[in-house]
Design a protein around this motif. Structure first.
Motif, mmCIF file in Angstrom:
data_model
loop_
_atom_site.group_PDB
_atom_site.id
_atom_site.type_symbol
_atom_site.label_atom_id
_atom_site.label_comp_id
_atom_site.label_asym_id
_atom_site.label_seq_id
_atom_site.Cartn_x
_atom_site.Cartn_y
_atom_site.Cartn_z
ATOM 1 N N TYR A 119 12.909 -27.607 -7.935
ATOM 2 C CA TYR A 119 11.762 -26.792 -7.435
ATOM 3 C C TYR A 119 12.017 -25.959 -6.263
ATOM 4 O O TYR A 119 12.653 -26.274 -5.544
ATOM 5 N N THR A 120 11.401 -24.792 -6.016
ATOM 6 C CA THR A 120 11.646 -23.926 -4.943
ATOM 7 C C THR A 120 9.884 -23.719 -4.419
ATOM 8 O O THR A 120 9.194 -23.785 -5.385
ATOM 9 N N ILE A 121 9.817 -23.083 -3.502
ATOM 10 C CA ILE A 121 8.475 -22.495 -2.935
ATOM 11 C C ILE A 121 8.059 -21.392 -3.670
ATOM 12 O O ILE A 121 6.665 -21.205 -3.992
ATOM 13 N N ASN A 122 8.903 -20.573 -4.277
ATOM 14 C CA ASN A 122 8.568 -19.228 -5.018
ATOM 15 C C ASN A 122 9.638 -18.823 -5.636
ATOM 16 O O ASN A 122 10.805 -19.175 -5.519
ATOM 17 N N GLY A 123 9.513 -17.620 -6.550
ATOM 18 C CA GLY A 123 10.789 -17.192 -7.349
ATOM 19 C C GLY A 123 11.611 -16.454 -6.354
ATOM 20 O O GLY A 123 12.968 -16.586 -6.289
ATOM 21 N N ARG A 124 11.144 -15.905 -5.298
ATOM 22 C CA ARG A 124 12.053 -15.272 -4.346
ATOM 23 C C ARG A 124 13.161 -16.112 -3.750
ATOM 24 O O ARG A 124 14.466 -15.971 -3.684
ATOM 25 N N GLN A 125 12.809 -17.324 -3.325
ATOM 26 C CA GLN A 125 13.494 -18.492 -2.815
ATOM 27 C C GLN A 125 14.546 -18.739 -3.988
ATOM 28 O O GLN A 125 15.949 -19.149 -3.594
ATOM 29 N N ALA A 126 13.998 -18.977 -5.048
ATOM 30 C CA ALA A 126 15.029 -19.427 -6.256
ATOM 31 C C ALA A 126 16.108 -18.184 -6.196
ATOM 32 O O ALA A 126 17.424 -18.673 -6.610
ATOM 33 N N ILE A 127 15.759 -17.056 -6.409
ATOM 34 C CA ILE A 127 16.776 -15.801 -6.361
ATOM 35 C C ILE A 127 17.677 -15.690 -5.348
ATOM 36 O O ILE A 127 18.990 -15.949 -5.361
ATOM 37 N N TYR A 186 22.216 -18.715 -13.921
ATOM 38 C CA TYR A 186 21.048 -19.052 -13.323
ATOM 39 C C TYR A 186 19.762 -18.480 -14.258
ATOM 40 O O TYR A 186 19.834 -17.293 -14.526
ATOM 41 N N ALA A 187 18.703 -19.184 -13.988
ATOM 42 C CA ALA A 187 17.351 -18.391 -14.651
ATOM 43 C C ALA A 187 16.297 -18.766 -13.351
ATOM 44 O O ALA A 187 16.353 -20.055 -12.887
ATOM 45 N N ILE A 188 15.577 -18.052 -13.058
ATOM 46 C CA ILE A 188 14.409 -17.856 -11.948
ATOM 47 C C ILE A 188 13.114 -17.982 -12.717
ATOM 48 O O ILE A 188 13.057 -17.338 -13.726
ATOM 49 N N TYR A 189 12.260 -18.772 -12.406
ATOM 50 C CA TYR A 189 10.763 -18.953 -12.933
ATOM 51 C C TYR A 189 10.033 -19.065 -11.501
ATOM 52 O O TYR A 189 10.136 -19.607 -10.562
ATOM 53 N N SER A 190 8.849 -18.588 -11.833
ATOM 54 C CA SER A 190 7.732 -18.338 -10.910
ATOM 55 C C SER A 190 6.577 -19.029 -11.350
ATOM 56 O O SER A 190 5.978 -18.408 -12.329
ATOM 57 N N LEU A 191 5.985 -19.926 -10.907
ATOM 58 C CA LEU A 191 4.696 -20.674 -11.498
ATOM 59 C C LEU A 191 3.687 -20.151 -11.464
ATOM 60 O O LEU A 191 2.858 -20.099 -12.305
ATOM 61 N N PRO A 192 3.193 -19.322 -10.382
ATOM 62 C CA PRO A 192 1.743 -18.561 -10.304
ATOM 63 C C PRO A 192 1.623 -17.611 -11.380
ATOM 64 O O PRO A 192 0.279 -17.091 -11.582
ATOM 65 N N LYS A 193 2.676 -17.325 -12.059
ATOM 66 C CA LYS A 193 2.566 -16.285 -13.065
ATOM 67 C C LYS A 193 1.636 -16.733 -14.196
ATOM 68 O O LYS A 193 1.188 -16.042 -15.078
ATOM 69 N N PHE A 194 1.940 -18.163 -14.584
ATOM 70 C CA PHE A 194 1.323 -18.609 -15.652
ATOM 71 C C PHE A 194 0.185 -19.655 -15.407
ATOM 72 O O PHE A 194 -0.066 -20.129 -16.328
ATOM 73 N N PHE A 195 0.442 -20.216 -14.036
ATOM 74 C CA PHE A 195 -0.429 -21.476 -14.007
ATOM 75 C C PHE A 195 -1.322 -21.244 -12.761
ATOM 76 O O PHE A 195 -0.886 -20.446 -11.930
ATOM 77 N N PRO A 196 -2.612 -21.756 -12.658
ATOM 78 C CA PRO A 196 -3.492 -21.460 -11.434
ATOM 79 C C PRO A 196 -3.137 -22.392 -10.430
ATOM 80 O O PRO A 196 -3.520 -23.502 -9.877
ATOM 81 N N ILE A 197 -1.920 -21.866 -9.524
ATOM 82 C CA ILE A 197 -0.960 -22.630 -8.626
ATOM 83 C C ILE A 197 -0.737 -21.664 -7.607
ATOM 84 O O ILE A 197 -0.676 -20.569 -7.993
ATOM 85 N N GLN A 198 -0.706 -21.703 -6.125
ATOM 86 C CA GLN A 198 -0.635 -21.043 -5.180
ATOM 87 C C GLN A 198 0.836 -20.977 -4.749
ATOM 88 O O GLN A 198 1.270 -20.011 -4.188
ATOM 89 N N VAL A 199 1.634 -22.018 -5.105
ATOM 90 C CA VAL A 199 3.147 -22.016 -4.559
ATOM 91 C C VAL A 199 3.890 -22.508 -5.843
ATOM 92 O O VAL A 199 3.344 -23.004 -6.821
#
Length: 305
Positions: A51-59, A156-169
């Protein structure tokens, strides 16, 4: 009836993300559940993701593992071939090196942006170049390509959860090909528990979530197509779009003005810069009445342009 000119403090809010204010309390009341971890173990293989805080951190975490020099180049490729790219991507790369938009002798890494839920179609050709690949799957959590390998081509693959789920981080960094991962998640325990319980709740309803997204997409497109708009991307059965992306077809005279107009109505939208296209929210948190509101916003604009 929709109120078209309310007090600015009484505007509704429609985001590209499914998150809405009501989910603050709904997410807070959810019991702890780590079903999400099991789901992600099955999706990405156990111990190959964090898990990361967001997609940017994963990149940025992925880029750290390549020992890049400031003069090195990361080449960004996108599904559409358009030059549009989020500053979230470019600013992350700029912390390490330079970037460009075409493969060259200077390319050290290929960064593939699977845009708006639509897979890049030439991944096998890129693999043949023997250049490291990072896949940006931030908008393709549920999408797949014809080979059922989306997110598995690159290092590597990068994902951002707020793009698909009602979540803030929340983001995810996936490592393929035995590439290095951080030894632990890149978030604190409180953030992790929040992500786990919210993500678990919605992943357990995956079928309903996907059904609602598809239903809303079809309903919205049927309405907007009546105004002369067409889909920018071909949508296959394995595609789960993150937005409703529409070709303008000269219907709107000024797309930048349309973006301002939508914002004045409380709607997050954008122009697909470099093309005569634009996109608006389309996700499972919308009702048909919400989509009717978006449609009405556009009709009001067309009447006055």
């Amino acid at each position: 009836m929709f109120i078209v000119n309310p007090d600015p403090y009484l505007l509704p809010t429609f985001r590209i993300s499914p998150f809405a204010t009501s989910f603050l309390s709904e997410n807070e009341k959810l019991p702890f559940d780590n079903f999400a971890d099991t789901y992600l173990d099955n999706k990405f293989n156990k111990k190959q993701w964090v898990y990361t805080i967001n997609g940017r951190q994963a990149i940025e975490q992925a880029l750290k593992n390549y020992n890049l020099n400031p003069t090195d180049v990361v080449t960004i490729l996108t599904t559409s071939g358009n030059k549009y790219i989020s500053s979230c991507v470019t600013s992350s790369i700029e912390k390490f090196c330079q970037w460009n938009r075409e493969l060259s002798a200077d390319t050290k890494i290929i960064f593939v942006n699977h845009e708006f839920g639509y897979p890049f179609q030439q991944m096998e050709k890129l693999l043949a170049l023997n250049i490291p690949i990072i896949e940006d799957c931030c908008t393709t959590f549920f999408s797949n390509d014809d080979n059922n390998k989306l997110g598995k081509y690159g290092d590597y693959a990068i994902y951002s959860l707020p793009k698909f789920f009602p979540i803030q981080v929340g983001g995810i960094l996936v490592a393929n090909n035995s590439k290095l991962l951080p030894p632990t998640d890149l978030i604190n325990d409180e953030q992790k528990q929040y992500i786990q319980k919210v993500l678990s709740f919605h992943l357990k309803q995956e079928n309903n979530l996907l059904s609602k997204r598809k239903e809303n997409f079809n309903y919205a497109f049927n309405k907007f197509s009546n105004l002369g708009f067409t889909l920018r991307f071909e949508t296959k059965a394995t595609t789960v779009p993150s937005v409703l992306m529409l070709n303008n077809n000269a219907v709107v005279k000024d797309l930048n003005e349309l973006k301002v107009h939508f914002a004045n109505y409380g709607v997050q939208s954008s122009v697909f810069y470099g093309e005569e296209a634009f996109f608006i929210p389309n996700h499972q948190s919308l009702s048909f009445a919400n989509i009717d509101y978006l449609y009405n916003c556009l009709v009001q604009f067309l009447k006055n342009q």
